[in-house]
Motif scaffolding. Sequence first.
Motif, mmCIF file in Angstrom:
data_model
loop_
_atom_site.group_PDB
_atom_site.id
_atom_site.type_symbol
_atom_site.label_atom_id
_atom_site.label_comp_id
_atom_site.label_asym_id
_atom_site.label_seq_id
_atom_site.Cartn_x
_atom_site.Cartn_y
_atom_site.Cartn_z
ATOM 1 N N ARG A 88 36.217 40.568 37.350
ATOM 2 C CA ARG A 88 35.643 40.616 36.002
ATOM 3 C C ARG A 88 34.238 40.011 35.999
ATOM 4 O O ARG A 88 33.319 40.547 35.381
ATOM 5 C CB ARG A 88 36.546 39.882 35.017
ATOM 6 C CG ARG A 88 36.060 39.920 33.582
ATOM 7 C CD ARG A 88 37.000 39.155 32.662
ATOM 8 N NE ARG A 88 38.317 39.754 32.601
ATOM 9 C CZ ARG A 88 38.690 40.661 31.699
ATOM 10 N NH1 ARG A 88 37.849 41.050 30.773
ATOM 11 N NH2 ARG A 88 39.898 41.159 31.702
ATOM 12 N N GLU A 116 31.869 42.485 37.578
ATOM 13 C CA GLU A 116 31.634 43.647 36.719
ATOM 14 C C GLU A 116 30.622 43.287 35.633
ATOM 15 O O GLU A 116 29.691 44.041 35.358
ATOM 16 C CB GLU A 116 32.936 44.157 36.092
ATOM 17 C CG GLU A 116 32.745 45.367 35.204
ATOM 18 C CD GLU A 116 32.116 46.578 35.896
ATOM 19 O OE1 GLU A 116 31.572 47.442 35.173
ATOM 20 O OE2 GLU A 116 32.153 46.679 37.138
ATOM 21 N N THR A 166 36.949 35.070 34.182
ATOM 22 C CA THR A 166 35.841 35.338 35.101
ATOM 23 C C THR A 166 35.819 34.392 36.307
ATOM 24 O O THR A 166 35.185 34.702 37.308
ATOM 25 C CB THR A 166 34.490 35.250 34.370
ATOM 26 O OG1 THR A 166 34.413 33.989 33.709
ATOM 27 C CG2 THR A 166 34.348 36.375 33.364
#
Length: 166
Positions: A134, A137, A114
């Motif tokens: 990531r 999201e 991340t």
Amino acid sequence: MHKSEVARRDISNDVLEIEDHAEVALDPEQRALLASDVSWLEYRAEFRRQMIQQGFLKHPWRSIFEADMIFTLIGHKWLQGEILTVKQVATYFEAFTSDVTITRHIDDMVASGTLVRTPDPKDRRRLLLMPTQRLFEIGRIFLQARKEIARRHGYVYDPARASAGE
């Protein structure tokens, strides 16, 4: 002191009986905020379980609450055009936790895919914390859930009223 605050010495230490739960001096908006926070906690716990079970995260992190605060800070600042360093993040959270704990969280976040640590091209001693797709999201899923939870408890996004101080 804000006009709704009570001086600390005026607060009673009397035990509250469960039968008096309706009499606690919280207005409907405050009760809705509290219910929203509890709904978020319930969602957050379930979301973590799902993320781990589905393998969405490569590596689970230590404290989800500290991690959420760190993710929120880094993502928000990045969206505003500011890239934070490890030191800046540690400074934000120095009242909550140690530099070592922040570094461990960041290690976990890097391992989970991340965040990326990148040397600052202007000063190679500084490490910039760059979010990945990531992270955003996960953030998008989180924020959608927060919106839905807030709406269930009566809150509506109204920037015009907010800017007017209502």
